[in-house]
Enzyme design. Structure first.
Site: not given
Length: 305
Positions: A121, A90
């Site tokens: 992860e 963004e």
């Protein structure tokens, strides 16, 4: 038999705890459920509010590197990784931040944005390798997120980034965790147990989103990406943003719609350039030169200090 301290049954992380208030959650009607979930989100806001001094220190530490052309490198896994991707993505439409200067790294790669990648992860070396592959260096700022504060992929990334000379900022939702110890700028977002035990996509994720919004927005403001509170570096890429650019230009300059349209056309849709043109009576190239000399700060270019 006594449970050993290392047992997962005695996990000390607050985000993994069972919330004592909501043990009858599965008996609630829709209205009560919605009230419980929304009320609990207030803890996210309070956690970020408590972290204001740490967030401010991170902004101050990051600014010099970004002013010298450094990048923002985001690292996370699961929900934290997706929030990292969102914030990085963004920055370009909101502030015209060059996309190559916002690098999101998520455990498991792009596939992990849409679906869980099993075991990704847990690979610390993969985190380190991704940081090195991104060309991370001393000018860069790495923002690492992990609700648990213990995610191996994220820890591997932070340690590699520090070894490469990058500034490291770590956001975790549990106190006393390895991520907060490893990062130069630790930020604790202590949200506590979730309504649904262990579901850190809830208020832990909300706190991370607020903290990321705050951190990146504060950086962009200090880097001259706004004038007053106007989004003058918005990247015009659709009809809605075209209208916004026109409205911002009129508001900031007092120009008529026709004058603002003409200036924006000459400025290639860049509000900041049109602003300087109209306020100082300059051509687009002259306004660009003045902005460059001011380091991109419209207020400085206008001689307002």
């Amino acid at each position: 038999m006594t449970t050993p301290p290392s047992s997962p049954l005695s996990d000390p992380r607050r985000t993994e705890g069972v919330h004592p208030t909501h043990t009858d959650l599965d008996r609630l009607d829709p209205l009560a459920l919605v009230q419980v979930f929304t009320d609990d989100q207030r803890a996210a806001v309070e956690a970020v509010r408590a972290a204001v001094p740490a967030l401010a220190r991170a902004v101050e530490a990051a600014l010099p590197r970004l002013e010298r052309g450094g990048r923002l490198v985001y690292v996370g896994a699961g929900t934290s990784g997706r929030l990292a991707v969102l914030d990085a993505t963004e920055l370009t439409p909101t502030f015209s931040w060059p996309p190559e200067r916002a690098v999101p790294l998520i455990a498991g790669g792009e596939r992990a944005i849409r679906q869980a990648v099993e075991g990704a992860e847990d690979d610390a070396e993969a985190g380190a390798a991704d940081v090195r592959a991104a060309g991370t260096g001393p000018q860069d700022v790495l923002i690492a997120l992990a609700a648990s504060g213990t995610t191996p992929y994220v820890l591997g990334a932070v340690r590699a980034a520090r070894a490469l000379g990058a500034l490291t900022i770590g956001l975790a939702n549990n106190p006393g965790t390895p991520l907060l110890a490893a990062a130069e700028c630790p930020i604790l977002l202590d949200t506590g147990p979730e309504v649904i035990s262990g579901s850190t996509r809830l208020k832990a994720g909300t706190a991370q989103k607020i903290a990321l919004n705050t951190l990146s927005s504060a950086l962009m403001v200090r880097l001259g990406k706004v004038y007053g509170n106007l989004m003058v570096d918005v990247k015009v890429s659709n009809a809605k943003l075209e209208t916004r650019a026109l409205r911002l230009t009129c508001h900031a300059t007092g120009a008529s719609e026709a004058e603002a349209r003409a200036a924006l056309a000459q400025a290639g849709g860049r509000v900041k350039t049109a602003l300087v043109m109209l306020r100082l009576g300059l051509s687009a190239p002259e306004a660009e030169v003045r902005l460059q000399a001011a380091g991109g700060h419209a207020r400085v270019a206008l001689g307002e200090g």
